[in-house]
Design a protein around this motif. Structure first.
Motif, PDB file in Angstrom:
ATOM      1  N   MET A   1     -17.054 -30.891 -10.210  1.00 51.57           N
ATOM      2  CA  MET A   1     -16.492 -29.869 -10.951  1.00 51.57           C
ATOM      3  C   MET A   1     -17.142 -28.923 -11.295  1.00 51.57           C
ATOM      4  N   GLN A   2     -16.518 -27.638 -11.570  1.00 51.95           N
ATOM      5  CA  GLN A   2     -17.203 -26.325 -11.187  1.00 51.95           C
ATOM      6  C   GLN A   2     -16.985 -25.073 -12.231  1.00 51.95           C
ATOM      7  N   VAL A   3     -18.151 -25.340 -12.804  1.00 53.75           N
ATOM      8  CA  VAL A   3     -18.267 -24.756 -14.332  1.00 53.75           C
ATOM      9  C   VAL A   3     -18.463 -23.141 -14.210  1.00 53.75           C
ATOM     10  N   VAL A   4     -17.800 -22.599 -13.928  1.00 54.03           N
ATOM     11  CA  VAL A   4     -17.811 -20.756 -13.937  1.00 54.03           C
ATOM     12  C   VAL A   4     -17.717 -19.555 -15.265  1.00 54.03           C
ATOM     13  N   SER A   5     -18.400 -18.977 -15.916  1.00 55.84           N
ATOM     14  CA  SER A   5     -18.119 -18.182 -16.432  1.00 55.84           C
ATOM     15  C   SER A   5     -17.727 -16.793 -16.165  1.00 55.84           C
ATOM     16  N   ILE A   6     -16.816 -16.077 -16.969  1.00 56.68           N
ATOM     17  CA  ILE A   6     -16.182 -14.762 -16.834  1.00 56.68           C
ATOM     18  C   ILE A   6     -17.136 -14.099 -17.390  1.00 56.68           C
ATOM     19  N   SER A   7     -17.539 -12.868 -16.817  1.00 55.90           N
ATOM     20  CA  SER A   7     -18.557 -12.221 -17.603  1.00 55.90           C
ATOM     21  C   SER A   7     -18.605 -11.040 -17.254  1.00 55.90           C
ATOM     22  N   SER A   8     -19.168  -9.826 -18.340  1.00 53.78           N
ATOM     23  CA  SER A   8     -18.699  -8.580 -18.393  1.00 53.78           C
ATOM     24  C   SER A   8     -19.466  -7.632 -19.395  1.00 53.78           C
ATOM     25  N   LEU A   9     -20.449  -7.107 -18.709  1.00 49.24           N
ATOM     26  CA  LEU A   9     -21.303  -6.287 -19.874  1.00 49.24           C
ATOM     27  C   LEU A   9     -20.092  -5.317 -20.912  1.00 49.24           C
ATOM     28  N   LEU A 137     -13.274 -23.302 -17.161  1.00 52.00           N
ATOM     29  CA  LEU A 137     -13.734 -21.745 -17.136  1.00 52.00           C
ATOM     30  C   LEU A 137     -14.260 -20.851 -18.407  1.00 52.00           C
ATOM     31  N   VAL A 138     -15.251 -20.145 -18.332  1.00 51.87           N
ATOM     32  CA  VAL A 138     -16.146 -19.751 -19.808  1.00 51.87           C
ATOM     33  C   VAL A 138     -15.907 -18.191 -20.104  1.00 51.87           C
ATOM     34  N   ALA A 151     -23.992 -19.215 -21.799  1.00 49.20           N
ATOM     35  CA  ALA A 151     -22.721 -20.091 -21.589  1.00 49.20           C
ATOM     36  C   ALA A 151     -23.366 -20.188 -19.518  1.00 49.20           C
ATOM     37  N   TRP A 152     -24.307 -18.418 -19.438  1.00 50.08           N
ATOM     38  CA  TRP A 152     -24.599 -19.053 -17.844  1.00 50.08           C
ATOM     39  C   TRP A 152     -25.817 -19.996 -17.761  1.00 50.08           C
ATOM     40  N   SER A 153     -26.981 -20.996 -18.863  1.00 49.31           N
ATOM     41  CA  SER A 153     -27.406 -21.488 -18.447  1.00 49.31           C
ATOM     42  C   SER A 153     -26.381 -22.819 -18.257  1.00 49.31           C
ATOM     43  N   ALA A 154     -24.998 -23.120 -18.792  1.00 50.26           N
ATOM     44  CA  ALA A 154     -24.057 -24.516 -18.505  1.00 50.26           C
ATOM     45  C   ALA A 154     -23.575 -23.699 -17.376  1.00 50.26           C
ATOM     46  N   SER A 155     -23.261 -23.083 -17.398  1.00 49.35           N
ATOM     47  CA  SER A 155     -22.366 -22.691 -15.943  1.00 49.35           C
ATOM     48  C   SER A 155     -23.148 -23.063 -13.914  1.00 49.35           C
ATOM     49  N   ASP A 156     -22.207 -23.073 -12.889  1.00 47.51           N
ATOM     50  CA  ASP A 156     -22.713 -23.190 -11.694  1.00 47.51           C
ATOM     51  C   ASP A 156     -22.486 -21.832 -11.056  1.00 47.51           C
ATOM     52  N   LYS A 157     -21.818 -21.063 -11.777  1.00 48.52           N
ATOM     53  CA  LYS A 157     -21.316 -19.556 -11.310  1.00 48.52           C
ATOM     54  C   LYS A 157     -20.624 -18.412 -12.390  1.00 48.52           C
ATOM     55  N   VAL A 158     -21.096 -16.850 -11.845  1.00 46.06           N
ATOM     56  CA  VAL A 158     -21.077 -16.277 -13.093  1.00 46.06           C
ATOM     57  C   VAL A 158     -20.037 -15.306 -11.927  1.00 46.06           C
ATOM     58  N   THR A 159     -18.753 -15.159 -12.445  1.00 47.09           N
ATOM     59  CA  THR A 159     -17.350 -13.713 -12.423  1.00 47.09           C
ATOM     60  C   THR A 159     -17.770 -13.156 -13.211  1.00 47.09           C
TER      61      THR A 159
END
Length: 283
Positions: A1-9, A137-138, A151-159
């Protein structure tokens, strides 16, 4: 399982559109997926066509994360029924899975800059109950406050999602540096999965220049393909449809782009995590 955060400032760059586009590609590929709608605006929940009942929204689950039963509180996306009706699953294949941890304004109480380590682990504790998903996907709010860091704390990756414009590129540069600092202090295994260039206008000299700038600054972290500006995207989201089940060649072409983008995102191994971010180019 991969957890990926979708982020933007920066708000307004189409972060939720990219999240739902990737969710649509995952559904079409038969990848069991959970979308966590962490943005207090809850736009992803609306676009995914959820019909919440008595389930707890993600904000209430975060309030008591160790007692939250994630499996009992997720809601199937309305896209699943439509995919089954349209014969989206091959014969003999398992039923498609696209669940949603429904967003709500209640999550806003955690969107503060002063969350401690214990609070940053709330989403990790909720997702500890996740089963039978290959991808989570977060959808994060457009800030670097508590919810995004949770979210980042729980994720493997950040997009990261960025438009090819000056302020968006500058925001992406700041976010990349923030990820590097966050890794050092809180999440050493977190890696940037890449940057999605969204709402790209072909024929725009400014967009062409900014894309070249992003390639120079971020190198291989700039993901292919780029997502062009989609004239009917608001109509698709307003109808709570998957891009893969919307008629017309434009939607079909966009769906193929998200298929490729999802494959590239999942294949990204974070090998560039230590690469320095180059300074912006000035005209």
């Amino acid at each position: 399982m991969q957890v990926v955060s979708i982020s933007s400032l920066k708000g307004g760059v189409g972060k939720t559109s990219v999240t739902t586009g990737l969710a649509s590609a995952a559904l079409a590929a038969g990848i069991p997926t959970l979308v966590v709608d962490l943005d207090p605006h809850a736009d992803a929940s609306t676009a995914l066509g959820v019909r919440p009942g008595d389930q707890l929204d993600i904000g209430r689950m975060l309030k008591a994360p160790r007692r939250a039963r994630l499996a009992d509180n997720v809601v199937p996306s309305g896209w699943v029924e439509r995919a089954s009706t349209n014969g989206g699953a091959p014969a003999g294949a398992a039923a498609p899975v696209l669940d949603v941890a429904v967003g709500s304004a209640y999550t806003g109480i955690y969107d503060r800059p002063d969350l401690g380590r214990r609070d940053l682990r709330r989403l990790s504790a909720v997702l500890a109950g996740a089963q039978n998903y290959e991808l989570i996907l977060v959808d994060c709010p457009p800030s670097l406050n508590g919810l995004t860091r949770m979210a980042w704390s729980a994720s493997d990756k950040v997009t990261l999602v960025a438009e090819p414009g000056l302020f968006s590129v500058a925001g992406t540069e700041r976010t990349m540096r923030a990820i590097q600092l966050f890794r050092q202090e809180f999440a050493p295994n977190l890696s940037p999965a890449g940057i999605v260039a969204n709402r790209v206008r072909t024929g725009s000299a400014e967009h062409t220049f900014r894309l070249s700038e992003m390639e120079a600054m971020f190198g291989g972290l700039l993901l292919d393909p780029h997502i062009p500006e989609q004239a009917n995207w608001q109509q698709i989201q307003g109808a709570a449809h998957s891009i893969h089940h919307w008629p017309g060649d434009s939607a079909k072409n966009a769906a193929a782009l998200f298929d490729s983008l999802l494959a590239n995102l999942l294949a990204a191994g974070g090998t560039e995590t230590a690469a320095p971010v180059r300074e912006r180019v000035h005209r």
